[in-house]
Design a protein around this motif. Structure first.
Motif, short mmCIF file in Angstrom:
data_model
loop_
_atom_site.label_atom_id
_atom_site.label_comp_id
_atom_site.label_asym_id
_atom_site.label_seq_id
_atom_site.Cartn_x
_atom_site.Cartn_y
_atom_site.Cartn_z
N GLU A 1 4.15 -3.09 11.41
CA GLU A 1 4.62 -1.73 11.19
C GLU A 1 5.69 -1.69 10.10
N ALA A 2 6.60 -2.66 10.11
CA ALA A 2 7.67 -2.69 9.11
C ALA A 2 7.10 -2.91 7.71
N LEU A 3 6.13 -3.80 7.59
CA LEU A 3 5.53 -4.08 6.28
C LEU A 3 4.75 -2.88 5.76
N ILE A 4 4.03 -2.19 6.63
CA ILE A 4 3.30 -0.99 6.19
C ILE A 4 4.29 0.05 5.67
N ARG A 5 5.38 0.26 6.40
CA ARG A 5 6.39 1.23 5.96
C ARG A 5 7.00 0.80 4.63
N ARG A 6 7.28 -0.48 4.48
CA ARG A 6 8.00 -0.97 3.32
C ARG A 6 7.15 -0.92 2.04
N ILE B 1 -3.57 -5.64 -5.26
CA ILE B 1 -3.63 -6.66 -4.21
C ILE B 1 -3.55 -5.99 -2.84
N VAL B 2 -4.45 -6.39 -1.95
CA VAL B 2 -4.43 -5.93 -0.56
C VAL B 2 -4.14 -7.14 0.32
N SER B 3 -3.19 -7.00 1.23
CA SER B 3 -2.82 -8.13 2.10
C SER B 3 -2.15 -7.58 3.35
N GLY B 4 -1.84 -8.46 4.28
CA GLY B 4 -1.15 -8.06 5.50
C GLY B 4 -0.81 -9.26 6.36
N GLY C 1 2.19 2.85 -0.54
CA GLY C 1 2.31 3.69 -1.72
C GLY C 1 3.00 3.06 -2.90
N ARG C 2 3.32 1.78 -2.84
CA ARG C 2 4.03 1.14 -3.95
C ARG C 2 3.05 0.48 -4.90
N GLY C 3 3.16 0.79 -6.17
CA GLY C 3 2.31 0.17 -7.17
C GLY C 3 0.84 0.32 -6.85
N ARG C 4 0.13 -0.78 -6.96
CA ARG C 4 -1.31 -0.79 -6.71
C ARG C 4 -1.62 -1.61 -5.46
N LEU C 5 -0.71 -1.60 -4.51
CA LEU C 5 -0.81 -2.46 -3.33
C LEU C 5 -1.48 -1.73 -2.17
N GLY C 6 -2.14 -2.51 -1.32
CA GLY C 6 -2.74 -1.97 -0.11
C GLY C 6 -2.51 -2.91 1.04
N TYR C 7 -2.61 -2.39 2.26
CA TYR C 7 -2.33 -3.20 3.44
C TYR C 7 -3.61 -3.44 4.24
N ALA C 8 -3.67 -4.60 4.89
CA ALA C 8 -4.76 -4.94 5.78
C ALA C 8 -4.22 -5.53 7.08
N VAL C 9 -4.60 -4.95 8.20
CA VAL C 9 -4.32 -5.58 9.51
C VAL C 9 -5.14 -6.85 9.56
#
Length: 416
Positions: A167-172, A141-144, A175-183
């Motif tokens: 910034e806090a969510l990206i740090r938190r 899952i990719v989210s932000g 690299g965890r599981g299969r997760l990705g971040y999106a602005v």
């Protein structure tokens, strides 16, 4: 199909009697059953009752809008004000967000969707709830956090709070599981110029993240954007001026694009998540596949729940066919399947990991039942592969999902 059949007509690969070898959650090999089995003597074999395809990848969906599906009577901007914004305010409550996130992800799995690019809300807790639920299910899952400092009361952040939470969510979660971040700026109208510029800065500062927003969805929305940004050439140019048009940018909809915008999307490497169900439901129009293909745009497929009317990527693929035909274009069933799998994976920059069941990829796959309903069974009896796929896309829905596998583990199985 790791390549778009539009560009590589021989991309379609099908084994009528195939073997998929999975070890530690990854595809080790695949091919004709007898030939492949000889390379793996003694391996335990499970026979799967149906047509095996890669797990579906939803390139644009809103989990907080799950309970707003089938909300009557408005086009986009009024629909947001009337139905969506009031519902999204409740996601300040982490417990509420967690309950909806769990239902949402289970519904994805029930529909054969194993990966998705997901809108949460402006609330930091809404991202945490989604990522925690996805981590439990081992889903990609990719989210932000949504950025919207011009949002209504209860849904507006500030320039400072939006950056700090992002910034806090990206740090938190990095690299965890299969997760990705999106602005995730909601759309051009929901953020100040300063926040759009800061979203561009965040994207530049974090080369591992995506950018996810809406583009040229509805004519009333487009008119409002043009009025607010009179110096911009078009809607895409608004984002471009703030550094938001890059190879990591995923734009939902793109129903009404100029040729200039298409050329810019192509040159930047950005792509479009096509959402035919919601475009029809909100009266926004039909995506122009012919124009997109003339420009060679990167495309994926999204349900866009809750303006979309089904979690089923099969049903969404069928509506994409109908949207294309409304403009006198053809979308064959193999390409529709590609858009719902490897196409969306490429859009999300995860095509090396999921989307086509290549050796080395994560073993996310779905077992489709061509006899899930009496009508499907009748239509597909003795039919060739293209006819079976097309029938599944036009007549199928979650009932046609026999099993959903995540990293080689059966995560959902239809009960009799």
């Amino acid at each position: 199909m790791p390549q778009d059949p539009r560009d590589a007509p021989d991309a379609v690969c099908h084994e009528p009697d195939g073997l998929l070898v999975v070890e530690d959650g990854r595809v080790v090999a695949r091919g004709a059953y007898e030939t492949t089995l000889r390379s793996f003597p003694g391996v335990a074999v499970e026979k799967l009752p149906g047509l095996v395809v890669p797990g579906f990848i939803d390139a644009h969906v809103h989990y907080p809008q799950t309970d707003c599906i089938a909300s009557y009577g408005e086009q986009l901007l009024d629909w947001l004000d009337t139905h969506i914004f009031p519902a999204e305010k409740a996601f300040a409550d982490k417990d509420h967000a967690a309950e909806v996130a769990a239902f949402f992800l289970d519904e994805l799995l029930r529909n054969g969707t194993t990966s998705a690019l997901v809108y949460p809300t402006v609330h930091e807790a809404s991202v945490d709830a989604l990522f925690e639920a996805a981590l439990e299910r081992d889903m990609r899952i990719v989210s932000g956090k949504v950025l919207m400092d011009r949002g209504p009361e209860g849904l507006a952040d500030t320039l400072a709070s939006g950056r700090a939470a992002t910034e806090a969510l990206i740090r938190r979660w990095r690299g965890r599981g299969r997760l990705g971040y999106a602005v995730t700026p909601r759309f051009a109208l929901a953020s100040s110029d300063a926040q759009l510029a800061d979203a561009g800065a965040l994207l530049s500062e974090h080369p591992e993240v995506l950018m996810h927003t809406h583009l040229s969805e509805n004519i009333h929305e487009i008119a409002a954007v043009a009025a607010r940004f009179p110096d911009s050439t078009d809607y895409l140019d608004v984002y471009d001026r703030f550094g938001l048009v890059t190879a990591r940018s995923v734009f939902a909809h793109g129903v009404h694009l100029s040729d200039r915008a298409c050329s810019r999307l192509r040159s930047s490497g950005a792509g479009v998540a096509v959402c035919p169900s919601s475009n029809l439901f909100l009266g926004s129009g039909h995506f122009d596949f012919g124009q997109a293909d003339r420009h060679g745009l990167r495309l994926g497929l999204g349900t866009d729940i809750g303006a979309g009317t089904s979690f089923s990527m099969l049903q969404t693929a069928g509506l994409a066919y109908q949207a294309a035909l409304a403009r006198e274009d053809r979308l064959d069933p193999f390409r529709a399947l590609y858009l719902a799998t490897a196409g969306s994976a490429g859009l999300l920059r995860i095509g090396d990991r999921v989307g086509s069941l290549q050796p080395g990829q994560e073993a996310d796959f779905v077992v489709l039942d061509c006899a899930a309903t009496p009508l499907l069974a009748r239509r597909t009896a003795n039919a060739d592969l293209a006819t079976r796929l097309f029938a599944l896309q036009i007549l199928g829905d979650e009932r046609a999902i026999a099993r959903t596998y995540v990293m080689g583990r059966c995560a959902w199985k239809r009960t009799p």
